[in-house]
Design a protein around this motif. Structure first.
Motif, PDB file in Angstrom:
ATOM      1  N   GLN A   9       0.818  -1.219   0.000  1.00 47.49           N
ATOM      2  CA  GLN A   9       0.000   0.000   0.000  1.00 47.49           C
ATOM      3  C   GLN A   9       0.853   1.271   0.000  1.00 47.49           C
ATOM      4  O   GLN A   9       0.386   2.317  -0.407  1.00 47.49           O
ATOM      5  CB  GLN A   9      -0.930   0.014   1.218  1.00 47.49           C
ATOM      6  CG  GLN A   9      -2.170  -0.834   1.047  1.00 47.49           C
ATOM      7  CD  GLN A   9      -1.862  -2.311   0.921  1.00 47.49           C
ATOM      8  OE1 GLN A   9      -1.226  -2.901   1.789  1.00 47.49           O
ATOM      9  NE2 GLN A   9      -2.307  -2.927  -0.158  1.00 47.49           N
ATOM     10  N   SER A  10       2.089   1.171   0.463  1.00 50.49           N
ATOM     11  CA  SER A  10       2.968   2.327   0.456  1.00 50.49           C
ATOM     12  C   SER A  10       4.410   1.837   0.542  1.00 50.49           C
ATOM     13  O   SER A  10       4.671   0.634   0.604  1.00 50.49           O
ATOM     14  CB  SER A  10       2.645   3.271   1.613  1.00 50.49           C
ATOM     15  OG  SER A  10       3.341   4.501   1.468  1.00 50.49           O
ATOM     16  N   SER A  11       5.351   2.804   0.543  1.00 43.21           N
ATOM     17  CA  SER A  11       6.766   2.434   0.540  1.00 43.21           C
ATOM     18  C   SER A  11       7.600   3.545   1.159  1.00 43.21           C
ATOM     19  O   SER A  11       7.130   4.667   1.348  1.00 43.21           O
ATOM     20  CB  SER A  11       7.240   2.184  -0.896  1.00 43.21           C
ATOM     21  OG  SER A  11       7.165   3.397  -1.646  1.00 43.21           O
ATOM     22  N   TYR A  12       8.841   3.203   1.446  1.00 43.58           N
ATOM     23  CA  TYR A  12       9.847   4.193   1.836  1.00 43.58           C
ATOM     24  C   TYR A  12      11.079   3.891   1.000  1.00 43.58           C
ATOM     25  O   TYR A  12      11.748   2.877   1.205  1.00 43.58           O
ATOM     26  CB  TYR A  12      10.177   4.107   3.327  1.00 43.58           C
ATOM     27  CG  TYR A  12      11.201   5.141   3.755  1.00 43.58           C
ATOM     28  CD1 TYR A  12      10.796   6.386   4.220  1.00 43.58           C
ATOM     29  CD2 TYR A  12      12.571   4.890   3.644  1.00 43.58           C
ATOM     30  CE1 TYR A  12      11.724   7.344   4.578  1.00 43.58           C
ATOM     31  CE2 TYR A  12      13.497   5.846   4.003  1.00 43.58           C
ATOM     32  CZ  TYR A  12      13.080   7.073   4.475  1.00 43.58           C
ATOM     33  OH  TYR A  12      14.009   8.023   4.821  1.00 43.58           O
ATOM     34  N   ILE A  13      11.366   4.745   0.025  1.00 45.49           N
ATOM     35  CA  ILE A  13      12.475   4.478  -0.893  1.00 45.49           C
ATOM     36  C   ILE A  13      13.441   5.660  -0.982  1.00 45.49           C
ATOM     37  O   ILE A  13      14.195   5.783  -1.929  1.00 45.49           O
ATOM     38  CB  ILE A  13      11.964   4.126  -2.315  1.00 45.49           C
ATOM     39  CG1 ILE A  13      11.084   5.260  -2.882  1.00 45.49           C
ATOM     40  CG2 ILE A  13      11.199   2.815  -2.291  1.00 45.49           C
ATOM     41  CD1 ILE A  13      10.664   5.039  -4.325  1.00 45.49           C
ATOM     42  N   SER A  14      13.441   6.510   0.030  1.00 52.66           N
ATOM     43  CA  SER A  14      14.354   7.652   0.031  1.00 52.66           C
ATOM     44  C   SER A  14      15.800   7.170   0.137  1.00 52.66           C
ATOM     45  O   SER A  14      16.100   6.238   0.888  1.00 52.66           O
ATOM     46  CB  SER A  14      14.037   8.587   1.202  1.00 52.66           C
ATOM     47  OG  SER A  14      15.039   9.580   1.323  1.00 52.66           O
ATOM     48  N   PRO A  15      16.731   7.768  -0.633  1.00 50.23           N
ATOM     49  CA  PRO A  15      18.145   7.391  -0.506  1.00 50.23           C
ATOM     50  C   PRO A  15      18.725   7.769   0.851  1.00 50.23           C
ATOM     51  O   PRO A  15      19.758   7.249   1.258  1.00 50.23           O
ATOM     52  CB  PRO A  15      18.819   8.184  -1.632  1.00 50.23           C
ATOM     53  CG  PRO A  15      17.901   9.318  -1.925  1.00 50.23           C
ATOM     54  CD  PRO A  15      16.525   8.793  -1.677  1.00 50.23           C
ATOM     55  N   VAL A  16      18.050   8.684   1.550  1.00 49.32           N
ATOM     56  CA  VAL A  16      18.471   9.060   2.896  1.00 49.32           C
ATOM     57  C   VAL A  16      17.724   8.171   3.888  1.00 49.32           C
ATOM     58  O   VAL A  16      16.502   8.068   3.849  1.00 49.32           O
ATOM     59  CB  VAL A  16      18.154  10.539   3.197  1.00 49.32           C
ATOM     60  CG1 VAL A  16      18.616  10.904   4.603  1.00 49.32           C
ATOM     61  CG2 VAL A  16      18.823  11.433   2.166  1.00 49.32           C
ATOM     62  N   LEU A  17      18.466   7.517   4.776  1.00 46.32           N
ATOM     63  CA  LEU A  17      17.857   6.580   5.708  1.00 46.32           C
ATOM     64  C   LEU A  17      16.927   7.283   6.708  1.00 46.32           C
ATOM     65  O   LEU A  17      17.342   8.203   7.402  1.00 46.32           O
ATOM     66  CB  LEU A  17      18.939   5.818   6.472  1.00 46.32           C
ATOM     67  CG  LEU A  17      19.574   4.628   5.750  1.00 46.32           C
ATOM     68  CD1 LEU A  17      20.705   4.065   6.584  1.00 46.32           C
ATOM     69  CD2 LEU A  17      18.546   3.555   5.454  1.00 46.32           C
TER      70      LEU A  17
ATOM     71  N   LEU B 287       6.238   9.062   8.199  1.00 45.84           N
ATOM     72  CA  LEU B 287       4.901   9.370   8.699  1.00 45.84           C
ATOM     73  C   LEU B 287       3.859   9.275   7.589  1.00 45.84           C
ATOM     74  O   LEU B 287       2.760   8.770   7.791  1.00 45.84           O
ATOM     75  CB  LEU B 287       4.881  10.765   9.325  1.00 45.84           C
ATOM     76  CG  LEU B 287       3.575  11.189  10.003  1.00 45.84           C
ATOM     77  CD1 LEU B 287       3.168  10.186  11.077  1.00 45.84           C
ATOM     78  CD2 LEU B 287       3.701  12.581  10.595  1.00 45.84           C
ATOM     79  N   SER B 288       4.217   9.749   6.392  1.00 47.67           N
ATOM     80  CA  SER B 288       3.302   9.643   5.250  1.00 47.67           C
ATOM     81  C   SER B 288       2.981   8.189   4.945  1.00 47.67           C
ATOM     82  O   SER B 288       1.823   7.828   4.706  1.00 47.67           O
ATOM     83  CB  SER B 288       3.913  10.308   4.013  1.00 47.67           C
ATOM     84  OG  SER B 288       4.003  11.700   4.163  1.00 47.67           O
ATOM     85  N   SER B 289       4.014   7.337   4.943  1.00 50.63           N
ATOM     86  CA  SER B 289       3.807   5.912   4.663  1.00 50.63           C
ATOM     87  C   SER B 289       2.915   5.274   5.712  1.00 50.63           C
ATOM     88  O   SER B 289       2.006   4.489   5.390  1.00 50.63           O
ATOM     89  CB  SER B 289       5.156   5.184   4.614  1.00 50.63           C
ATOM     90  OG  SER B 289       5.929   5.612   3.526  1.00 50.63           O
TER      91      SER B 289
ATOM     92  N   ILE C 138      -0.774   6.539   5.248  1.00 47.93           N
ATOM     93  CA  ILE C 138      -1.434   5.908   4.108  1.00 47.93           C
ATOM     94  C   ILE C 138      -1.765   4.454   4.430  1.00 47.93           C
ATOM     95  O   ILE C 138      -2.853   3.958   4.127  1.00 47.93           O
ATOM     96  CB  ILE C 138      -0.546   6.000   2.851  1.00 47.93           C
ATOM     97  CG1 ILE C 138      -0.506   7.448   2.355  1.00 47.93           C
ATOM     98  CG2 ILE C 138      -1.072   5.081   1.742  1.00 47.93           C
ATOM     99  CD1 ILE C 138       0.497   7.702   1.257  1.00 47.93           C
ATOM    100  N   GLY C 139      -0.812   3.766   5.076  1.00 49.50           N
ATOM    101  CA  GLY C 139      -1.053   2.382   5.446  1.00 49.50           C
ATOM    102  C   GLY C 139      -2.228   2.235   6.391  1.00 49.50           C
ATOM    103  O   GLY C 139      -3.063   1.334   6.238  1.00 49.50           O
ATOM    104  N   ILE C 140      -2.330   3.107   7.370  1.00 48.12           N
ATOM    105  CA  ILE C 140      -3.423   3.038   8.341  1.00 48.12           C
ATOM    106  C   ILE C 140      -4.769   3.347   7.676  1.00 48.12           C
ATOM    107  O   ILE C 140      -5.785   2.719   7.989  1.00 48.12           O
ATOM    108  CB  ILE C 140      -3.148   3.981   9.528  1.00 48.12           C
ATOM    109  CG1 ILE C 140      -2.061   3.355  10.414  1.00 48.12           C
ATOM    110  CG2 ILE C 140      -4.414   4.243  10.346  1.00 48.12           C
ATOM    111  CD1 ILE C 140      -1.625   4.199  11.586  1.00 48.12           C
TER     112      ILE C 140
ATOM    113  N   PHE D 232       0.997  14.751   1.800  1.00 40.86           N
ATOM    114  CA  PHE D 232       1.503  13.536   1.181  1.00 40.86           C
ATOM    115  C   PHE D 232       2.581  13.775   0.128  1.00 40.86           C
ATOM    116  O   PHE D 232       3.092  12.835  -0.459  1.00 40.86           O
ATOM    117  CB  PHE D 232       0.354  12.746   0.545  1.00 40.86           C
ATOM    118  CG  PHE D 232      -0.566  12.132   1.550  1.00 40.86           C
ATOM    119  CD1 PHE D 232      -0.129  11.124   2.371  1.00 40.86           C
ATOM    120  CD2 PHE D 232      -1.859  12.578   1.681  1.00 40.86           C
ATOM    121  CE1 PHE D 232      -0.982  10.555   3.300  1.00 40.86           C
ATOM    122  CE2 PHE D 232      -2.718  12.011   2.605  1.00 40.86           C
ATOM    123  CZ  PHE D 232      -2.272  10.998   3.414  1.00 40.86           C
ATOM    124  N   GLU D 233       2.922  15.025  -0.126  1.00 43.07           N
ATOM    125  CA  GLU D 233       3.980  15.361  -1.071  1.00 43.07           C
ATOM    126  C   GLU D 233       3.727  14.685  -2.423  1.00 43.07           C
ATOM    127  O   GLU D 233       2.748  14.943  -3.071  1.00 43.07           O
ATOM    128  CB  GLU D 233       5.345  14.986  -0.485  1.00 43.07           C
ATOM    129  CG  GLU D 233       5.643  15.694   0.843  1.00 43.07           C
ATOM    130  CD  GLU D 233       6.888  15.177   1.536  1.00 43.07           C
ATOM    131  OE1 GLU D 233       7.415  14.140   1.114  1.00 43.07           O
ATOM    132  OE2 GLU D 233       7.334  15.816   2.493  1.00 43.07           O
TER     133      GLU D 233
END
Length: 274
Positions: free
Chosen positions: A106-114, A121-123, A126-128, A178-179
């Motif tokens: 349903q969502s992801s975190y793929i930022s190159p910055v850990l 929080l956005s992920s 959206i998941g909730i 949500f950018e």
């Protein structure tokens, strides 16, 4: 806004990730964390705990033959009411888009910055929201019975549905920005509309059940009335969500157009001066 309670099952070899998810998630919710360090132990753990709202999994594991995508695919069968979020700094939008479109995640975190706070929080948010839709759809689908006794059992199991959703008429829902989450928002909007369309037919069905069982005892009539009240609540919640999601998508579209125009202007100025 009611601050709802949710459990996140975190699958990550990094021991600090579960603590970070709790700290970030507690900004909006009451978060409890379950943690496993590998997909294998995560699958065993999932069978022993109550259904988590979210399953957050890293994609790469040094000590496992299963990656995050394969793990979450298994979770979809074991815990269908949970939302699934895939985390991987080496993943690209091209990797993620098919998974979101197919409903694998349903969502992801793929930022190159850990581990940046706002994307996490956005992920989570959206998941909730997807998890709430799962709960509502499951409740509505379970009502397709013509036995008052079975309806009473369904009502008992779902008596706290308003509390679990955390929304009442007249109150605002606190959404984050949500950018560039337009793909996730689009899928959430489609699911919201899909569940909303079930309600008119279901309402008519329950009216038919009520008429067919006109001789039932007062307790049975009270059960049907409570279920109908739940449906009115669900319809209000979904209608409100549909409106907000439309506004959010419009905002994201306008933002993306503005970003594109700005990039074009910068490129044009560079070309002129160089």
């Amino acid at each position: 806004m009611i601050k709802t309670s949710h459990t996140i099952l975190s699958i990550d070899e990094n021991p600090t990730v579960p603590e970070l998810l709790k700290i970030v998630g507690d900004c909006r919710y009451n978060i409890e964390i379950e943690h496993a360090i590998s997909p294998e132990t995560g699958l065993e753990h999932l069978k022993c705990i109550n259904t988590p709202s979210l399953i957050w999994s890293n994609n790469n594991f040094a000590n496992s033959d299963i990656d995050g995508r394969e793990f979450l695919k298994k979770c979809k069968k074991i815990s269908p009411l949970s939302s699934r979020i895939l985390c991987g700094t080496k993943l690209s939008e091209n990797d993620i888009a098919p998974l979101i479109n197919s409903g694998e995640i349903q969502s992801s975190y793929i930022s190159p910055v850990l581990y940046m706070v706002n994307p996490i929080l956005s992920s989570i948010q959206i998941g909730i929201e997807h998890h709430k839709i799962n709960l509502l759809e499951h409740f509505l689908n379970s009502l397709n019975v013509n036995s008052v006794t079975r309806l009473k059992k369904i009502l008992t199991r779902n008596s706290n549905i308003e509390k679990n959703i955390g929304w009442m008429f007249g109150l605002k829902r606190d959404w984050v920005d949500f950018e560039n989450r337009d793909l996730e928002l689009t899928q959430l909007s489609k699911r919201t509309n899909s569940v909303l369309k079930k309600i008119p037919k279901l309402s008519s069905y329950l009216v038919g059940v009520n008429n067919a069982l006109s001789g039932i005892e007062e307790e049975g009539k009270a059960t049907l009335k409570k279920i109908q009240d739940h449906i009115v609540f669900i319809e209000g919640f979904l209608t409100h969500s549909k409106k907000h999601l439309k506004n959010s998508l419009n905002h994201v579209t306008k933002t993306n157009i503005h970003i594109t125009k700005t990039k074009d202007k910068i490129k044009r100025l560079k070309d002129e001066f160089m």
